[in-house]
Design an enzyme around this catalytic site. Structure first.
Site, PDB file in Angstrom:
ATOM      1  N   SER A   1      -9.431  -0.344   7.377  1.00 25.48           N
ATOM      2  CA  SER A   1      -8.916  -0.124   6.026  1.00 25.48           C
ATOM      3  C   SER A   1      -8.257  -1.341   5.385  1.00 25.48           C
ATOM      4  O   SER A   1      -7.929  -1.306   4.198  1.00 25.48           O
ATOM      5  CB  SER A   1      -7.914   1.037   6.037  1.00 25.48           C
TER       6      SER A   1
ATOM      7  N   LYS B   1       0.840  -1.201   0.000  1.00 31.54           N
ATOM      8  CA  LYS B   1       0.000   0.000   0.000  1.00 31.54           C
ATOM      9  C   LYS B   1       0.869   1.242   0.000  1.00 31.54           C
ATOM     10  O   LYS B   1       1.904   1.288   0.683  1.00 31.54           O
ATOM     11  CB  LYS B   1      -0.913  -0.012   1.234  1.00 31.54           C
TER      12      LYS B   1
ATOM     13  N   SER C   1      -9.291   2.066   3.123  1.00 33.11           N
ATOM     14  CA  SER C   1      -8.490   2.796   2.163  1.00 33.11           C
ATOM     15  C   SER C   1      -7.433   1.933   1.463  1.00 33.11           C
ATOM     16  O   SER C   1      -6.796   2.387   0.522  1.00 33.11           O
ATOM     17  CB  SER C   1      -7.780   3.962   2.868  1.00 33.11           C
TER      18      SER C   1
END
Length: 605
Positions: A307, A207, A283
């Site tokens: 997330s 990420k 996210s």
């Protein structure tokens, strides 16, 4: 603003609460009063919030109408504030576990994890006519047998990413040459019979909130890397690299992690491989989507408010968030110090376990090793599961989701308990909505504080419109509100501790809705959809706000074929038990796994 001041809630001391089931405690559903906005509407709203005259007035109204003041800021709580959800290590004496030397290297820990896994699939199981994703061990065996090389897999990976880059938006950054260089080095190690670990040559995505050379760390923005350059790998990335993994790039994410959809106006909306017209969740959107699409068997995310678990559930993969402090946070963007934790998205719970084995463990320090949390790995034996597991289920909360999710998760839990003679205990978890709001105030306050020095120098035109709204709301929280939120954290920590004296695991759906549509008006500005957002985070908060370990496992699909996940939340440091239970749940549901519409088979003959 006395006109908008609401009388605050008065909370009874925790010792006076009845946490038993059926006690008629009123369950307050999320009281979200905000319409969906995108396009021109979100721009106008952002301008109003940033206005020195209208902004404070609008923000006061928003906080009053959404009960932030009543339930948190102006509430009366007797508890002392708790600023960090750090749990003193407690040896839980879990069953069917193996203690691992805390000083062992990442490759050694991966080796120990492999030895804890069940035997390989039998030929009859391999012939079962159901879809399954390739696992880390599938890659390792294929390389070792010479069926395929890391170089060939890397080439297929790059072709897949190029094919999807224009419409799926999985990655913010990837480098063909760096990927091929790593793959060539891995291929040579296999040829020499010197593979470092089972992760050698396995593609793993990171990420873009986690430092990974040679890429900048953008946090989903167009500007953050200019102020904060990436100078080295994050600790978790360094450990994966030590195991020989191919780090294939930085995945897309919601800008600054400040949303749940994964729609990023700068790098595109990360689309769900099961239906590209739907969100992937946020996210850690790109990390979930690349695993679902078969481009990687595992990826790293950061879980500040679900997330990791939320997009994992929406994309039909496993999402695992360990106990706060179990995985070092060094090299991760400090957007939310006390609620954000590195997590793992994976094709199977075994893959999540292998990656967890590689990256967990304390950073070297001057403290005696006896003060560090012990590391136990679960011994996963399909025919010899842990006896006497008790699940805590809060019925009102569990059922606060769509009908299909409620039915699917209830059936999965019933099947699990019937198969292993485990039981469910009805409980009450009070003030869940107040905890959600307290978490929101905490993550917002920490985000704006961490970015304050950068935002002072920033041209706001570089921010997405939805992120501008989020930062305006975050910036409206004051010290009093933050302290009250930490008092709520202390209170909920005691409540959950009491529940865990009667049960091993809290069970709930992972999300309240399945993946919802992406509308064109959101692509350039992002969107504000707090109603769907509240439904997505409904079951996530305890894992972050209280630092508890949690895992989501796919258990079915809605009528549109969109994935549904069930979540297990454990006691602090109970990762082995959580992995055992997740493994048992997966075994009962994996045969129903469906192939996504967007999928790449990197190990095809």
């Amino acid at each position: 603003m006395g006109l908008f001041k609401a009388e605050g809630a008065v909370y009874k001391p925790v010792e006076q609460l009845d946490l038993g089931g059926g006690n008629h405690e009123f369950y307050l559903k999320a009281n979200v009063k905000a319409p969906r906005m995108a396009g021109l509407l979100v721009k106008i709203f952002a301008w109003f919030l940033e206005s020195r005259i209208l902004g404070p007035l609008l923000l006061s109204i928003l906080k009053r109408n959404n009960l932030i003041n009543k339930l948190v800021s102006d509430a009366e709580l007797v508890e002392e504030p708790l600023f960090v959800p750090q749990h003193p290590f407690q040896d839980l004496k879990e069953e069917q576990v193996k203690e691992i030397d805390s000083d062992s290297s990442p490759p050694e820990r991966v080796h120990h994890a492999i030895n804890c896994l069940p035997p390989t699939l039998t030929e009859s199981e391999k012939l079962k006519p159901h879809f399954r994703r390739w696992t880390i061990l599938d890659y390792s065996r294929a390389y070792s047998c010479g069926e395929i090389t890391p170089q060939m897999v890397a080439q297929r990976f790059i072709a897949g990413v190029r094919e999807t880059s224009s419409h799926m938006s999985f990655f913010i950054n990837y480098d063909d040459h760096d990927i091929l260089r790593q793959a060539e080095e891995s291929t040579l190690r296999y040829k020499r019979g010197e593979a470092i670990s089972a992760l050698d040559g396995v593609p793993i995505a990171i990420k873009d909130e986690i430092d990974c050379s040679p890429y900048p760390t953008t946090g989903g923005t167009k500007w953050l890397h200019k102020f904060r350059p990436c100078t080295a790998d994050a600790c978790c990335v360094k450990r994966l690299r030590m195991c020989g993994a191919i780090l294939v790039g930085k995945t897309n994410m919601h800008e600054l992690g400040a949303g749940t959809s994964g729609i990023n106006p700068h790098y595109g909306a990360t689309r769900n491989p099961y239906d590209p017209s739907r969100i992937s969740g946020g996210s850690s959107s790109g990390s979930a989507a690349v695993v679902a699409a078969g481009l990687c068997p595992a990826a790293l995310g950061v879980d500040g408010g679900g997330s990791v678990r939320m997009p994992a559930a929406l994309c039909g993969v496993v999402g695992f968030k360990p106990t706060f402090g179990r995985i070092p946070h060094a090299g991760v963007l400090p957007l939310n110090w006390t609620v954000g934790m590195v997590g793992i998205l994976a094709a199977t719970i075994e893959d999540a376990f292998i990656v967890y084995a590689a990256i967990n463990g304390q950073l070297p320090s001057n403290q005696p090793s006896s003060s560090h949390p012990k590391v136990y790995f679960p011994l996963l034996k399909p025919k010899n599961m842990i006896p006497n597991i008790t699940f805590a289920k809060y019925g009102e909360w569990f059922n606060d989701c769509s009908d299909i999710i409620r039915t699917c998760c209830s059936n999965a839990l019933d099947l699990l308990c019937k198969q292993y003679q485990w039981k469910t205990l009805e409980v009450t978890i009070p003030e869940i909505e107040a905890m959600r709001l307290a978490h929101y105030m905490t993550i917002g306050s920490e985000c704006t504080t961490s970015l304050a020095s950068y935002l002072e120098k920033l041209d706001y035109a570089e921010l997405g419109w939805d992120a501008r709204v989020a930062l305006s709301v975050y910036g409206s929280f004051n010290g009093k509100g933050y302290i009250k939120a930490q008092k709520m954290r202390s209170r909920q920590m005691q409540i959950h501790k009491n529940i865990f004296t009667k049960a091993d695991i809290i069970v709930a759906p992972t999300t309240g809705v399945t993946a919802y549509p992406i509308f064109n008006d959101a692509l350039e500005t992002g969107e504000l959809d707090y109603i769907n957002g509240a439904a997505l985070v409904r079951y996530q908060i305890a894992g972050n706000f209280l630092g508890l370990p949690a895992v989501t496992i796919p258990v079915g699909y809605d009528k549109a074929g969109l994935p549904i996940g069930i979540q297990f939340i454990g006691k602090p440091w109970s990762e082995p038990t959580l992995i055992h239970v997740a493994f048992a749940m997966q075994a009962l549901c994996i045969s129903e796994c469906k192939k996504p519409k967007v999928f790449y088979d990197l190990l095809a003959p």
